[in-house]
Scaffold this active site. Structure first.
Site, PDB file in Angstrom:
ATOM      1  N   GLU A 120       0.851  -1.182   0.000  1.00 47.23           N
ATOM      2  CA  GLU A 120       0.000   0.000   0.000  1.00 47.23           C
ATOM      3  C   GLU A 120       0.897   1.246   0.000  1.00 47.23           C
ATOM      4  O   GLU A 120       1.863   1.264   0.762  1.00 47.23           O
ATOM      5  CB  GLU A 120      -0.894   0.035   1.243  1.00 47.23           C
ATOM      6  CG  GLU A 120      -1.917   1.153   1.157  1.00 47.23           C
ATOM      7  CD  GLU A 120      -2.883   1.203   2.349  1.00 47.23           C
ATOM      8  OE1 GLU A 120      -2.776   0.347   3.248  1.00 47.23           O
ATOM      9  OE2 GLU A 120      -3.707   2.108   2.368  1.00 47.23           O
ATOM     10  N   ALA A 260       2.235  -0.099  10.823  1.00 50.33           N
ATOM     11  CA  ALA A 260       1.877  -1.473  10.499  1.00 50.33           C
ATOM     12  C   ALA A 260       1.053  -1.506   9.226  1.00 50.33           C
ATOM     13  O   ALA A 260       0.643  -0.463   8.719  1.00 50.33           O
ATOM     14  CB  ALA A 260       1.072  -2.085  11.639  1.00 50.33           C
ATOM     15  N   GLU A 262      -2.141  -3.810   7.133  1.00 57.46           N
ATOM     16  CA  GLU A 262      -3.219  -4.770   7.343  1.00 57.46           C
ATOM     17  C   GLU A 262      -3.361  -5.849   6.278  1.00 57.46           C
ATOM     18  O   GLU A 262      -4.469  -6.361   6.063  1.00 57.46           O
ATOM     19  CB  GLU A 262      -4.539  -3.990   7.426  1.00 57.46           C
ATOM     20  CG  GLU A 262      -5.023  -3.362   6.097  1.00 57.46           C
ATOM     21  CD  GLU A 262      -4.662  -1.892   5.892  1.00 57.46           C
ATOM     22  OE1 GLU A 262      -3.656  -1.442   6.479  1.00 57.46           O
ATOM     23  OE2 GLU A 262      -5.373  -1.201   5.148  1.00 57.46           O
ATOM     24  N   GLU A 296      -5.217  -2.611  12.865  1.00 59.41           N
ATOM     25  CA  GLU A 296      -4.955  -3.479  11.705  1.00 59.41           C
ATOM     26  C   GLU A 296      -5.961  -4.623  11.661  1.00 59.41           C
ATOM     27  O   GLU A 296      -6.430  -5.004  10.593  1.00 59.41           O
ATOM     28  CB  GLU A 296      -3.517  -4.024  11.726  1.00 59.41           C
ATOM     29  CG  GLU A 296      -2.413  -2.970  11.830  1.00 59.41           C
ATOM     30  CD  GLU A 296      -2.554  -1.793  10.882  1.00 59.41           C
ATOM     31  OE1 GLU A 296      -3.117  -1.962   9.784  1.00 59.41           O
ATOM     32  OE2 GLU A 296      -2.117  -0.681  11.251  1.00 59.41           O
TER      33      GLU A 296
HETATM   34  N1  B3K Z   1      -2.866   1.066   5.727  1.00 60.93           N
HETATM   35  C1  B3K Z   1      -1.557   1.172   6.289  1.00 60.93           C
HETATM   36  C2  B3K Z   1      -0.796   2.340   5.826  1.00 60.93           C
HETATM   37  C3  B3K Z   1      -0.095   2.170   4.547  1.00 60.93           C
HETATM   38  C4  B3K Z   1       0.830   3.303   4.276  1.00 60.93           C
HETATM   39  C5  B3K Z   1       1.275   3.460   2.903  1.00 60.93           C
HETATM   40  N2  B3K Z   1       2.252   4.490   2.765  1.00 60.93           N
HETATM   41  C6  B3K Z   1      -1.591   1.185   7.773  1.00 60.93           C
HETATM   42  C7  B3K Z   1      -2.866   1.515   8.402  1.00 60.93           C
HETATM   43  O1  B3K Z   1      -3.392   2.600   8.315  1.00 60.93           O
HETATM   44  O2  B3K Z   1      -3.443   0.654   8.990  1.00 60.93           O
HETATM   45 ZN    ZN Z   2      -5.326   1.993   8.818  1.00 59.20          ZN
END
Ligand code: B3K
Ligand code: ZN
Length: 861
Positions: A120, A260, A262, A296
């Site tokens: 991500e 972190a 997910e 997460e």
């Molecule tokens: N969804 C990830 C974050 C990803 C970051 C990309 N640069 C963590 C979170 O918000 O749970």
């Molecule tokens: Zn998140």
């Protein structure tokens, strides 16, 4: 800069050209030459004889269409275009990548010898050619082949096959039956210690839980495991959501850009957000770990089962999941403390972002580098917007909305509007005006005036909303304004207005509205925007006596804390503005401070919050031109005065209260208040030497750090020795050393800058590790205003020098730590010039990353 990177627009969204049902991936792992074989069938959504796939830094080895080598393709800067293809066809594409050379920590990389991925937002395109966008959902089958030196070969879903290949290799195959976008893909390979446990869901399914940590760290894993089990239980109880796979894995790695990630069934965590025992982790760390593990986990439904149509919708999953993790922490711990925490984050960071050059709506409309939008606005303000819906609809209505959302959209990639529509439809509520919150940016102001009419026994509250200057939205917002009215004895007056939502909420939907309360016997004291019911700036001309009344009697701890904050803020403001040589605290503030100690709240951690002076960032929001020196001096003066005023109470509590060293909320609260006492006492005549020594030798990290922080803040003669001892004791544990780096970097002494520079050669420091950079340089720039904003500009130069290096090494991290330099327009001319000089210097870097370009360009132009 040769060519300006182009921004993508929300308005330009186009559905994907093809659908992919299933993706088959095979990895032959090797540090410099990992082979990735991707096989999938593409089905065009319209007549089209070509396809464009995303891909970056990939070496193409072979490409087959329907099993035959295919030469009609063109390599693009960020992908591949394959021509002369039928509407439906099978693609097989083999690429090579070099995880060892990947320092961006995005895509597949090596973290201290272990392979891991971060996809991500757009990292999958660094792994293979694919539709790297969240609205292409497929099932995955992944085979990982690697050396037996990597005993664990992990990916998403359930393990379906494994075996050995020759003498030194083995493989594992994984299948994830749930359709997911590429950003949720994960692969990890390494040698770890494993903590295993289980969770039985409420429908009786047994889920295997596995936590992988670096060898030797097993004793620091149980807290994260317990946190996971609590999260699973809570999501069943409060949201009626059960886990879906048979296994849930968490891997902790040392090199990670964020907290972190997910990934479906295989979360990858920054080790700082997993590892804890009382000797190495503070009470705060324990809390943060629990909330991130929860966050997460909660994404499994809000993010994974229902995901985002495009990245502009990021708040769909992040705002909602932050709201859910905040509720989780509040249900398990203290609701008031959690609210104070959340509001502090908003005022300290989000209001500043909203007032600076990177201001954006919670659903951004224009993005160059998506990684720049994992912001306090999308996350925290996004959560406040969800919370406002909760406030308007109530828990029951909100849960009905959630059920409808899942009923309609499970397995889909959707928009923020889809979410709000589900909330509206499930509760028969019109939320069309409310949707403006997804477009507006800048912090709205809520002006309040009140009038009591003794003859008619009415009390009028007039609310006026105004948008921030930079806000493109001008129409009125739908704002829930929670209130409480206190009588002269401090009792809450029963509010009998029929149109109050949830018994206490005024619904402001026009630019200006007056609400009239009847049968009010005497002029009440209003608690306004109670619980921070909307992310607004409140303007109401509170008198000091009203504030001290609220601080003593409001029904909620939160409202009392808020009143204290306003009292402190008034005090600071008068010190900043005053030309008098001697200044003293107002009677009201002094008497309420004393009364807080004399009538301690049941929760002592709340008392520690009550007596805390707001921080520099929160206070600086109140000025057009931030008076750096005057503000730092005023904060120091006020802290000194609070310490003197309360000395006798602080000593009494500090010396008579025993910390049993446990982990219960009561133990945690005692440590919080004892640390606060020591912090203040170090500023008075009271001799803290023996207490500093005793606390610094504690085996509890919260206690130990409390001593160091107090000593440094007071420039106590012991501080150097205590810091040296800490270094000697902990240099084997880098996560603990991060706390030490942060302490060094936030020391207000004029020597700080040289100390920070010298620490670049400390054996524990490593510029390629984001945790180290954040602890040392991030803390300096973010949390040491006095030294960062030195009038000679050396603070700015230090930050810019490091950013030059990080631009190549790790653009995401560079872009994260540049933030304090962006808002230069808020400072005096000298500082503005010096900050601008550094920004211009950075703008001139020849291979400036898109991440930095976007921020610097917005700041300068
Ligand atoms: N969804 C990830 C974050 C990803 C970051 C990309 N640069 C963590 C979170 O918000 O749970
Ligand atoms: Zn998140």
């Amino acid at each position: 800069m040769t060519q300006k990177p182009q921004a993508k627009l929300l308005a330009d969204y186009q559905p994907p050209s093809h659908q992919v049902e299933h993706l088959d991936l095979t990895f032959h792992l090797s540090p410099k030459q990992t082979r990735v074989i991707a096989k999938y069938s593409l089905c065009a959504n319209s007549e089209q004889s070509y396809v464009e796939l995303d891909g970056i830094d990939l070496k193409l080895i072979s490409l087959k269409v329907n099993g035959q080598p295919h030469a009609q393709y063109t390599l693009l800067v960020d992908g591949i275009r394959i021509d002369s293809v039928p509407a439906s066809f099978d693609l097989e594409i083999e690429t090579e990548i070099a995880p060892e050379l990947n320092t961006s920590l995005e895509g597949l990389y090596l973290s201290d010898g272990a392979y891991c991925t971060q996809c991500e937002a757009e990292g999958f395109r660094k792994i293979t050619y694919f539709f790297d966008r969240p609205d292409v959902l497929a099932t995955y089958r992944v085979t990982v082949i690697g050396s037996k030196d990597f005993p664990f070969l992990l990916s998403n879903g359930n393990q379906v096959d494994s075996g050995t290949i020759g003498d030194d290799k083995h493989f594992v195959t994984w299948e994830d039956p749930f359709k997911k976008p590429s950003y949720l893909f994960a692969l990890v390979a390494g040698d770890f210690d494993k903590l295993e446990d289980k969770f039985v869901t409420k429908s009786g399914k047994e889920v295997k839980l596995q936590l992988f940590v670096d060898k030797g760290n097993l004793s620091k894993a149980p807290h994260a495991m317990t946190s996971l089990q609590k999260s699973m239980k809570w999501d069943e109880e409060r949201f009626n959501l059960e886990y879906d796979l048979d296994i849930y894995m968490i891997v902790a790695v040392d090199f990670f850009n964020m907290g972190a990630m997910e990934n479906k069934g295989l979360n990858v965590f920054n080790s700082a957000c997993v590892l804890a025992n009382q000797e190495t982790a503070t009470d705060r760390d324990y809390h943060v770990i629990e909330s991130i593990v929860g966050h997460e986990y909660f994404h499994n439904w809000t993010g994974n089962r229902v995901t985002c149509r495009d990245w502009f919708q990021l708040s769909l999953k992040e705002g909602l999941t932050v709201f859910r993790d905040q509720e989780f922490s509040s249900d398990l711990g203290s609701r008031a403390l959690n609210r104070i925490d959340a509001v502090n984050a908003m005022r300290t960071h989000q209001f500043a972002e909203d007032a600076g050059p990177m201001a954006h709506p919670i659903r951004p409309e224009k993005v160059i580098e998506m990684n720049n939008f994992y912001t306090v606005t999308v996350y925290n303000k996004g959560a406040e917007v969800i919370r406002m819906m909760h406030t308007l609809l109530g828990e029951q209505g909100f849960q009905q909305g959630m059920s409808l959302y899942f009923e309609r959209h499970d397995g889909q990639a959707v928009t923020c509007d889809d979410f709000v529509n589900a909330m509206a439809d499930a509760t028969n509520t019109n939320l069309n005006q409310f949707k403006l919150w997804y477009q507006q940016f800048g912090t709205p102001t809520l002006n309040v005036s009140t009038k009591f009419q003794p003859e008619s026994k009415t009390y009028e509250i007039e609310l006026t909303q105004t948008h921030a200057k930079n806000d493109p939205v001008t129409a009125p917002l739908h704002i829930p304004v929670a209130i409480e009215l206190l009588d002269g004895q401090g009792q809450a007056i029963e509010l009998s207005k029929a149109d109050l939502k949830q018994g206490r909420v005024l619904e402001l939907t026009q630019a200006n509205q007056t609400f009239i309360f009847e049968n009010i016997e005497a002029e009440p004291i209003p608690v306004l925007l109670e619980d921070f019911s909307a992310p607004c700036l409140l303007k109401y001309d509170y008198s000091l006596s009203q504030l001290s009344h609220i601080a003593k009697y409001a029904s909620s701890y939160y409202a009392r804390w808020e009143a204290m904050q306003i009292l402190f803020t008034h005090q600071i403001r008068s010190y900043v503005e005053s030309t008098e040589p001697t200044q003293s605290m107002t009677e009201e503030l002094a008497s309420v401070l004393v009364s807080m100690f004399e009538n301690k709240p049941a929760d002592l951690a709340i008392l520690a919050e009550y007596i805390s002076v707001p921080n520099f960032d929160t206070l600086s929001g109140g000025y057009d031109v931030v008076p750096v020196d005057a503000l730092c001096n005023a904060i120091a003066l006020l802290e000194q005065q609070v310490a003197q005023l309360l000395e006798k109470h602080l000593v009494a509590f500090y010396t008579s209260t025993h910390d049993s060293g446990g982990l219960s909320s009561k133990d945690v609260a005692i440590r919080a208040l004892k640390n606060k006492c020591l912090y203040y006492l170090a500023l008075t005549q009271f001799d803290v030497t023996s207490h500093l020594i005793e606390q610094a030798s504690s085996t509890n990290m919260t206690t130990k750090l409390g001593a160091l922080k107090s000593a440094l803040n007071a420039q106590h003669t012991l501080s150097t020795k205590l810091m040296e001892e800490f270094d000697a004791q902990w240099s084997h544990d880098l996560l603990v050393m991060d706390k030490w780096f942060a302490l060094q970097a936030t020391n207000q002494s004029d020597k700080c800058i040289d100390v920070v520079l010298s620490l670049y050669s400390h054996p524990c420091f490593d510029k390629s590790n984001p945790n180290r950079v954040r602890s040392l340089v991030g803390s300096f720039a973010r949390s040491n205003p006095k030294q960062f904003h030195r009038a000679d500009g050396r603070g700015y130069e230090l930050l810019a020098d490091l950013i030059v290096e990080l631009n190549e090494l790790n653009p995401q991290n560079a872009s994260r730590i540049i933030t304090p330099l962006l808002s230069y327009k808020r400072f005096d001319q000298n500082r503005q010039d010096k900050m601008r000089t550094q920004l211009e210097r950075l703008a001139a870097i020849s291979d400036l990353s898109d991440d930095l370009f976007e921020k610097i360009d917005r700041a300068l132009n």
